[in-house]
Design a protein around this motif. Sequence first.
Motif, mmCIF file in Angstrom:
data_model
loop_
_atom_site.group_PDB
_atom_site.id
_atom_site.type_symbol
_atom_site.label_atom_id
_atom_site.label_comp_id
_atom_site.label_asym_id
_atom_site.label_seq_id
_atom_site.Cartn_x
_atom_site.Cartn_y
_atom_site.Cartn_z
ATOM 1 N N ILE A 61 0.872 -1.181 0.000
ATOM 2 C CA ILE A 61 0.000 0.000 0.000
ATOM 3 C C ILE A 61 0.902 1.222 0.000
ATOM 4 C CG2 ILE A 61 -1.712 1.340 1.268
ATOM 5 C CD1 ILE A 61 -2.738 -1.261 2.481
ATOM 6 N N LEU A 62 0.804 2.036 -1.038
ATOM 7 C CA LEU A 62 1.559 3.292 -1.103
ATOM 8 C C LEU A 62 0.755 4.400 -0.444
ATOM 9 C CD1 LEU A 62 2.872 3.140 -4.791
ATOM 10 C CD2 LEU A 62 4.177 2.679 -2.689
ATOM 11 N N ALA A 63 1.365 5.061 0.536
ATOM 12 C CA ALA A 63 0.722 6.182 1.223
ATOM 13 C C ALA A 63 1.786 7.248 1.470
ATOM 14 C CB ALA A 63 0.090 5.714 2.533
ATOM 15 N N THR A 64 2.486 7.611 0.403
ATOM 16 C CA THR A 64 3.687 8.441 0.498
ATOM 17 C C THR A 64 3.431 9.936 0.339
ATOM 18 O OG1 THR A 64 4.041 7.962 -1.853
ATOM 19 C CG2 THR A 64 5.242 6.619 -0.269
ATOM 20 N N GLY A 65 2.182 10.325 0.117
ATOM 21 C CA GLY A 65 1.884 11.748 0.008
ATOM 22 C C GLY A 65 2.044 12.295 -1.404
ATOM 23 N N GLY A 66 2.038 13.622 -1.495
ATOM 24 C CA GLY A 66 2.046 14.285 -2.792
ATOM 25 C C GLY A 66 3.417 14.763 -3.228
ATOM 26 N N TYR A 67 3.435 15.793 -4.085
ATOM 27 C CA TYR A 67 4.696 16.289 -4.647
ATOM 28 C C TYR A 67 4.743 17.814 -4.652
ATOM 29 C CZ TYR A 67 1.532 16.119 -8.714
ATOM 30 O OH TYR A 67 0.449 16.243 -9.548
ATOM 31 N N ALA A 68 4.053 18.440 -3.689
ATOM 32 C CA ALA A 68 4.031 19.898 -3.642
ATOM 33 C C ALA A 68 5.280 20.496 -3.005
ATOM 34 C CB ALA A 68 2.787 20.389 -2.910
ATOM 35 N N ALA A 69 6.254 19.645 -2.677
ATOM 36 C CA ALA A 69 7.575 20.127 -2.275
ATOM 37 C C ALA A 69 8.637 19.403 -3.098
ATOM 38 C CB ALA A 69 7.804 19.904 -0.782
ATOM 39 N N ASP A 70 8.252 19.048 -4.324
ATOM 40 C CA ASP A 70 9.164 18.289 -5.182
ATOM 41 C C ASP A 70 10.059 19.250 -5.962
ATOM 42 O OD1 ASP A 70 10.470 16.410 -6.621
ATOM 43 O OD2 ASP A 70 8.722 15.592 -7.653
ATOM 44 N N PHE A 71 11.157 19.621 -5.332
ATOM 45 C CA PHE A 71 12.131 20.497 -5.965
ATOM 46 C C PHE A 71 13.391 19.706 -6.321
ATOM 47 C CE2 PHE A 71 9.723 23.090 -2.834
ATOM 48 C CZ PHE A 71 8.955 23.785 -3.753
ATOM 49 N N THR A 72 13.199 18.389 -6.570
ATOM 50 C CA THR A 72 14.303 17.499 -6.912
ATOM 51 C C THR A 72 14.625 17.586 -8.400
ATOM 52 O OG1 THR A 72 12.761 15.672 -7.281
ATOM 53 C CG2 THR A 72 13.657 15.929 -5.058
ATOM 54 N N SER A 73 15.662 16.863 -8.812
ATOM 55 C CA SER A 73 16.094 16.930 -10.216
ATOM 56 C C SER A 73 15.064 16.336 -11.173
ATOM 57 C CB SER A 73 17.430 16.189 -10.372
ATOM 58 O OG SER A 73 17.306 14.839 -9.958
ATOM 59 N N ASP A 74 14.269 15.356 -10.698
ATOM 60 C CA ASP A 74 13.230 14.770 -11.562
ATOM 61 C C ASP A 74 11.838 15.186 -11.095
ATOM 62 O OD1 ASP A 74 13.314 13.356 -9.204
ATOM 63 O OD2 ASP A 74 13.009 11.387 -10.125
ATOM 64 N N SER A 75 11.723 16.442 -10.718
ATOM 65 C CA SER A 75 10.511 16.973 -10.094
ATOM 66 C C SER A 75 9.263 16.844 -10.967
ATOM 67 C CB SER A 75 10.721 18.449 -9.740
ATOM 68 O OG SER A 75 9.509 19.053 -9.340
ATOM 69 N N LEU A 76 8.230 16.242 -10.403
ATOM 70 C CA LEU A 76 6.933 16.205 -11.075
ATOM 71 C C LEU A 76 6.315 17.596 -11.117
ATOM 72 C CD1 LEU A 76 5.458 12.966 -9.450
ATOM 73 C CD2 LEU A 76 6.288 13.216 -11.789
ATOM 74 N N LEU A 77 6.554 18.360 -10.065
ATOM 75 C CA LEU A 77 6.020 19.717 -10.010
ATOM 76 C C LEU A 77 6.575 20.579 -11.139
ATOM 77 C CD1 LEU A 77 4.343 21.833 -8.431
ATOM 78 C CD2 LEU A 77 6.395 22.284 -7.065
#
Length: 591
Positions: free
Chosen positions: A189-205
């Motif tokens: 079960i994945l419950a890892t949250g969203g990506y509204a702080a995804d400032f990584t190199s492969d950022s979805l944001l």
Amino acid sequence: MAQVIVVGGGLAGLSAAHTLLERGANVLLLDKQPFMGGNSTKATSGINGAGTQTQQELGIPDSSKLFFEDTKRSARELARDDLIRVLTGRSGDAVNWLQDKFQLDLSKVARLGGHSQPRTHRGNAQFPGMVITYAQMERLEDLAESIPDRVKIKKKARVIQLIKDDSGAVIGVEYSHNGKTESAYGPVILATGGYAADFTSDSLLKKYRPELWDLPTTNGEHCTGDGQKMALAIGANAVDLEKVQVHPTGLVDPNEPDAKVKFLAAEALRGVGGLLLDNTGKRFVDELQHRDYVTGKMWENGKFPIRLVLNGQASKDIEWHCKHYVGRGLMKRFENGEALAKEIGIKPEELKKTFDEYNEVVRTKKDPFGKKFFAPGEWKMDDVFNVAIMTPVLHYTMGGLEIDPESRVLDKSGKPIPGLFAAGEVAGGVHGANRLGGSSLLGCVVFGRVSGDSAASYLLQRLGPVAEKAAGRLGAVAGHLGAPSSSSSQPATSAAKEEKKTETGAKSSAPSGEKTFTLEEVQKHNKKDDCWVIIDGKVLDVTNFLPDHPGGEKAILLYAGRDATEEFNMLHDPKVIPRYAPDAVIGTLKK
């Protein structure tokens, strides 16, 4: 019985774990943070529920049908009726479950923006997200000690990838823990949250909403889309990844106006009657409209700084929040309208005109901005006001992994990926184009429970008749898992208990041979690299704890070298220190 792996220790993961235990399954929970809770602990407005026990007692004529219509209206063109029916249809049961199983106070009900009825539940004291999440978190940690053969928790365990078998079913995960790469097996079960702080190199944001890249965020640094990326790598489908919610009311710290991470002003502040005023002291929007609408009007108006203003009545209705924000330096209290007008930079007569116009709107129910619901109480200059500066902030990602009503993750052909489930913000499509306030915690609880049910059923199907008999035996004693205390649970061996305490970070006693310190001595330790605080007469050296604090370093540094008892007790249960930071206690305050 074999285990189900839950990835993520926020409210969705915790709700899934408790549901799995109720269904007789074993649980391995992996969380990449030092402490569980995630963004769920930050939720400040409450949890939605239609047809709840509390609503019935208060005479609120709500229903899942009305809630469905409100949610679908907010979701607009991206509405997924099947998922909305699950969210709203199971909402009342979710709130009742929290009250009955975890003895939570959810006795207050407010109406937030976009809701046709008051249905956002909270208690009389602390932030509801923190209260709800901590109750589940502490119960699960107690169970991890008392029945370690059924519950295992590993923190600072970062899942690297999902493991599939030759048929394409997910059969486990690979993760890093204590510098080693390990594997665990079972449905996931994945419950890892969203990506509204995804400032990584492969950022979805950055990939899907590059124009929002520079906005501040309310999310913890762990929200980097890990679950989405892992599932996409094995063929899962994603939906609505461009749908990122910008919340209108992020609190601006006057001392750090450009801080990337902002604390969120509870939507309940507007729900109890708070007004948004621009830098001329005028209203410009219906404060109870949808979040994206209010954000758009703030940008359209453009007269910053924009302030959220609560009068005496509104401040009293949500007194704890105001006290907390004032304590953190994010909100200021003014003793009268003249002082507030001076702060805004306008004449008192101009502010009085705004108040008079609004009082007339309340009387006639004719608002030029379309507001339909009004809190009681007259706005007058001879009153106290609690005021904070607002800015739009990245808050919630509606997009994520595509799931069906059973929380099964779907592949690109629309078929479920065997053994893979998702709950909470990692799952997309639940809220459509815009999430209603109060539905974040709800989505975690509802789909956490749905995913737990589905994963347990999947596990039984995979293991066959032998597992069904085993589950039946476990189910016969599952009642004790829902008890308020774990004292009735089967005892663990001393060695197992000690191992589990080490794994979860729970220790029962403070260091022996405590010293005493004067207040003057404590006050000298007031920097980031040398930080002491006083709590209930105990002196704590929290220097090494700062990076791990779920609320961020700043929440502690505000009280460096000072007595933090009042603020700490507003937010935490007394057993938090012996459970999570026993080594921080270095002595007592000399009287």
